[in-house]
Design a protein around this motif. Structure first.
Motif, PDB file in Angstrom:
ATOM      1  N   LEU A 315       0.829  -1.207   0.000  1.00  0.00           N
ATOM      2  CA  LEU A 315       0.000   0.000   0.000  1.00  0.00           C
ATOM      3  C   LEU A 315       0.870   1.265   0.000  1.00  0.00           C
ATOM      4  CD1 LEU A 315      -2.960   1.038   0.175  1.00  0.00           C
ATOM      5  CD2 LEU A 315      -2.654   1.096   2.665  1.00  0.00           C
ATOM      6  N   GLY A 316       1.941   1.215   0.792  1.00  0.00           N
ATOM      7  CA  GLY A 316       2.821   2.374   0.890  1.00  0.00           C
ATOM      8  C   GLY A 316       3.568   2.675  -0.403  1.00  0.00           C
ATOM      9  N   LYS A 317       3.715   1.685  -1.263  1.00  0.00           N
ATOM     10  CA  LYS A 317       4.421   1.869  -2.539  1.00  0.00           C
ATOM     11  C   LYS A 317       3.474   2.248  -3.678  1.00  0.00           C
ATOM     12  CE  LYS A 317       8.151  -1.365  -1.396  1.00  0.00           C
ATOM     13  NZ  LYS A 317       9.220  -0.344  -1.387  1.00  0.00           N
ATOM     14  N   MET A 318       2.179   2.174  -3.441  1.00  0.00           N
ATOM     15  CA  MET A 318       1.218   2.496  -4.493  1.00  0.00           C
ATOM     16  C   MET A 318       1.121   4.005  -4.729  1.00  0.00           C
ATOM     17  SD  MET A 318      -2.023  -0.087  -3.906  1.00  0.00           S
ATOM     18  CE  MET A 318      -2.937   0.753  -5.245  1.00  0.00           C
ATOM     19  N   GLN A 319       1.052   4.403  -6.006  1.00  0.00           N
ATOM     20  CA  GLN A 319       0.814   5.794  -6.359  1.00  0.00           C
ATOM     21  C   GLN A 319      -0.649   6.163  -6.141  1.00  0.00           C
ATOM     22  OE1 GLN A 319       3.339   7.910  -7.360  1.00  0.00           O
ATOM     23  NE2 GLN A 319       4.647   6.162  -6.851  1.00  0.00           N
ATOM     24  N   ASN A 320      -1.509   5.159  -6.171  1.00  0.00           N
ATOM     25  CA  ASN A 320      -2.961   5.365  -6.040  1.00  0.00           C
ATOM     26  C   ASN A 320      -3.489   4.687  -4.784  1.00  0.00           C
ATOM     27  OD1 ASN A 320      -3.646   6.557  -8.907  1.00  0.00           O
ATOM     28  ND2 ASN A 320      -2.314   4.789  -9.264  1.00  0.00           N
ATOM     29  N   SER A 321      -2.780   4.897  -3.681  1.00  0.00           N
ATOM     30  CA  SER A 321      -3.140   4.213  -2.433  1.00  0.00           C
ATOM     31  C   SER A 321      -4.516   4.602  -1.915  1.00  0.00           C
ATOM     32  CB  SER A 321      -2.085   4.491  -1.358  1.00  0.00           C
ATOM     33  OG  SER A 321      -1.964   5.882  -1.128  1.00  0.00           O
ATOM     34  N   LYS A 322      -5.013   5.777  -2.307  1.00  0.00           N
ATOM     35  CA  LYS A 322      -6.347   6.197  -1.867  1.00  0.00           C
ATOM     36  C   LYS A 322      -7.434   5.315  -2.457  1.00  0.00           C
ATOM     37  CE  LYS A 322      -6.889   9.609  -5.564  1.00  0.00           C
ATOM     38  NZ  LYS A 322      -7.100  11.038  -5.874  1.00  0.00           N
ATOM     39  N   ASN A 323      -7.095   4.578  -3.506  1.00  0.00           N
ATOM     40  CA  ASN A 323      -8.054   3.671  -4.132  1.00  0.00           C
ATOM     41  C   ASN A 323      -7.849   2.222  -3.687  1.00  0.00           C
ATOM     42  OD1 ASN A 323      -7.431   5.877  -6.579  1.00  0.00           O
ATOM     43  ND2 ASN A 323      -9.586   5.451  -6.154  1.00  0.00           N
TER      44      ASN A 323
END
Length: 450
Positions: A315-323
């Motif tokens: 999750l911390g590496k995702m660019q779109n973690s809000k999704n």
């Protein structure tokens, strides 16, 4: 009949619910006093906040009661009593017994006090997670043989083993009165190891598990509470596992952050940490592409509580973690996790039971495997083209193929719908044979069954 010359693997035929007659069972065991309640010991990975183990245990308790009646006395040993009580209610005829992580004396005592021993852990004959877990099951088998108590390995798997553990499995598992393997691959592996106990193969007991009706909309309800611009979008699930934590090793001391439960520590090194970080990045990139290309949300699924730190890393590496949102077995019981799994538009999984529990809803799925369990299941589902063995396929090219399959199944989910529906039907039929094999086994010994 010479028990030590008999092995058998019942063939699953397409659309068939038959299990061949196979060999008769060994009868060299003590018959219980049938005037009293029969006592059954369930030895497994109980109380770990593991969705698959939870589904299996609930289903197996029901099987035992269906065969031996509601008055049968069931004992469930556990390393974590608090977690086990979350989904198993202690009753007059069901007892939860906490045991030490140094289990030898406790297991021996419990086996001696019971009439029947069932090994109920799916990952029974493998050392992927830790040799200690394997030794606990082999020790229970050895004790049962010594005390002349019948012992059944109940819908279990076989996987990777060290040279020493291959020897131990061959020697000790051969003392089991009956091994019910949950895949043909597992049955074949045991035979090739030289295990001489009678072996049948059916399907995993988790196929029988049914979620509560009120848990059908858990995924929808959670997403409705999140402030997302894509709150109405479909959800793709990623059941992630940190392959580089395992196996757990036995050490007198180690770093506190690597402690599982003394004296067991996760395998950690600079190299393993680097590879774990790289794997998290692969998952994060795949999740981001799903969000950006298709406007989907992402469910990071922790089928065991121990998966949470890795899911947070993804999750911390995702660019779109809000999704994206983490759904953990620590928070959601098996019924709710099953409801979540069956509500997905697509599942990409490294967890065996995520594949199993989603199958009833024919959720399109892709496996990123790290041991033979998913390989055995996908072989029977005839889904090999959607299976990636991470032990041998770590290259960029393979992740490109995974992305290609993700795209294909999001755009055309009906492509494998029929295959998944048929696969669930066949496995459900075979899973229901487990209790029939248990019933036949006990009838052979003159036990009173329903």
């Amino acid at each position: 009949m010479d028990l030590f010359k008999v092995t058998d693997s019942s063939k699953r035929e397409k659309g068939s619910n038959t299990v061949d007659n196979g060999p008769k069972f060994s009868k060299n065991r003590i018959k219980p006093d049938l005037k009293q309640n029969v006592k059954v010991l369930l030895v497994g990975y109980n109380g770990a906040n593991n969705t698959g183990s939870e589904a299996r245990l609930i289903s197996i308790v029901n099987d035992v009661r269906n065969v031996l009646g509601p008055d049968v006395f069931i004992t469930i040993p556990t390393l974590n009593e608090k977690n086990l009580r979350r989904y198993i209610k202690e009753e007059t005829n069901l007892k939860i017994v906490p045991i030490s992580s140094i289990f030898f004396f406790a297991v021996k005592k419990l086996v001696k006090e019971h009439d029947l021993v069932l090994l109920v852990e799916g990952s029974c004959y493998m050392d992927t997670w830790t040799s200690a877990l394997l030794w606990a099951f082999l020790w229970a088998t050895r004790c049962a043989s010594s005390f002349k108590k019948p012992c059944i390995a109940y819908s279990v798997d076989a996987g990777d083993l060290s040279f020493l553990n291959k020897f131990l499995v061959k020697r000790e598992a051969s003392k089991t009165d009956l091994i019910i393997a949950r895949t043909e691959l597992a049955a074949d592996r045991l035979k090739k190891l030289g295990v001489t106990a009678p072996i049948k193969h059916t399907a995993d007991n988790a196929f029988i598990f049914q979620k509560d009706v009120e848990d059908e909309n858990v995924l929808k309800d959670v997403w409705a509470k999140k402030s997302l611009h894509q709150s109405g979008a479909g959800v793709v699930g990623f059941a992630v596992v940190d392959f580089y934590l395992w196996p757990v090793v036995i050490m007198p001391w180690g770093r506190s952050r690597d402690l599982y439960k003394w004296p067991y520590y996760f395998s950690r090194s600079k190299k393993r940490s680097r590879e774990s970080d790289e794997l998290a990045g692969r998952w994060a990139a795949a999740a981001d592409r799903v969000v950006e290309k298709y406007g989907k949300n992402v469910a990071l699924l922790c089928m065991e509580e121990l998966d949470e730190p890795f899911a947070r890393s993804v999750l911390g590496k995702m660019q779109n973690s809000k999704n994206a949102h983490i759904f953990s077995s620590r928070e959601f019981n098996t019924s709710k996790m099953t409801g979540i799994l069956q509500s997905l538009e697509l599942l990409v999984t490294s967890r065996y039971h995520a594949a199993v529990l989603s199958l009833e809803a024919a959720v399109p799925q892709i496996a990123v495997a790290h041991d033979p369990r998913l390989i055995g299941l996908y072989r029977e589902l005839e889904m090999d083209s959607y299976l990636f063995d991470y032990r041998t396929e770590k290259s960029d090219k393979k992740w490109d193929e995974i992305e290609k399959n993700i795209n294909e199944l999001i755009e055309n989910p009906d492509k494998i719908h029929k295959k998944l529906k048929q696969g669930y039907k066949e496995h459900l039929i075979c899973a229901k044979k487990n209790k029939e094999l248990l019933r036949d086994f006990l009838i052979e010994r003159g036990w009173e069954v329903r």
